[in-house]
Design a protein around this motif. Sequence first.
Motif, PDB file in Angstrom:
ATOM      1  N   THR A   1      -6.088  11.657   5.931  1.00  0.00           N
ATOM      2  CA  THR A   1      -4.990  11.751   5.403  1.00  0.00           C
ATOM      3  C   THR A   1      -4.512  12.819   5.561  1.00  0.00           C
TER       4      THR A   1
ATOM      5  N   LYS B   1      -0.692   4.782   9.124  1.00  0.00           N
ATOM      6  CA  LYS B   1      -2.035   4.557   9.268  1.00  0.00           C
ATOM      7  C   LYS B   1      -2.514   3.128   9.720  1.00  0.00           C
ATOM      8  N   GLN B   2      -1.523   2.259   8.957  1.00  0.00           N
ATOM      9  CA  GLN B   2      -1.765   1.006   9.842  1.00  0.00           C
ATOM     10  C   GLN B   2      -1.066   1.526  10.803  1.00  0.00           C
TER      11      GLN B   2
ATOM     12  N   SER C   1       1.194  -1.392   0.301  1.00  0.00           N
ATOM     13  CA  SER C   1      -0.110  -0.016  -0.102  1.00  0.00           C
ATOM     14  C   SER C   1       0.790   1.122   0.279  1.00  0.00           C
TER      15      SER C   1
ATOM     16  N   ASP D   1      -1.139   5.089   3.689  1.00  0.00           N
ATOM     17  CA  ASP D   1      -2.024   3.807   4.566  1.00  0.00           C
ATOM     18  C   ASP D   1      -0.796   2.798   5.061  1.00  0.00           C
ATOM     19  N   GLU D   2       0.696   3.003   4.112  1.00  0.00           N
ATOM     20  CA  GLU D   2       1.150   2.294   5.494  1.00  0.00           C
ATOM     21  C   GLU D   2       1.705   2.717   6.978  1.00  0.00           C
TER      22      GLU D   2
ATOM     23  N   VAL E   1      -8.088   1.375   8.385  1.00  0.00           N
ATOM     24  CA  VAL E   1      -7.721   2.374   7.665  1.00  0.00           C
ATOM     25  C   VAL E   1      -8.201   3.463   6.710  1.00  0.00           C
ATOM     26  N   ALA E   2      -9.386   3.105   6.818  1.00  0.00           N
ATOM     27  CA  ALA E   2     -10.517   4.255   5.801  1.00  0.00           C
ATOM     28  C   ALA E   2     -11.095   5.174   6.610  1.00  0.00           C
TER      29      ALA E   2
END
Length: 86
Positions: free
Chosen positions: A28, A9-10, A2, A6-7, A23-24
């Motif tokens: 951002t 966020k995870q 990803s 996203d990385e 993540v969604a």
Amino acid sequence: MSNLADELKQMIIDVLALEDISVADIDTDAPLFGDGLGLDSIDALELGLALKKRYNIHLNAESTETKQYFKSIQSLVTLVEAQQTA
């Protein structure tokens, strides 16, 4: 793999054990502290350690620049990209 946003966020979800958040769910550009994700200074310390461990980024906790980097996922992306090209 990803994208970096996203990385990150995870990584935040994993490091801070945010079980009810995906993540969604993390915008951002939304603030990570206060009205956004609602993180606090302890969370910031844990994130700083995770960034150091994963991306070898060393941050000065007292620095105004560091506070700017922790503003949003987007600002963390900028930080990581800048460090990786340095």
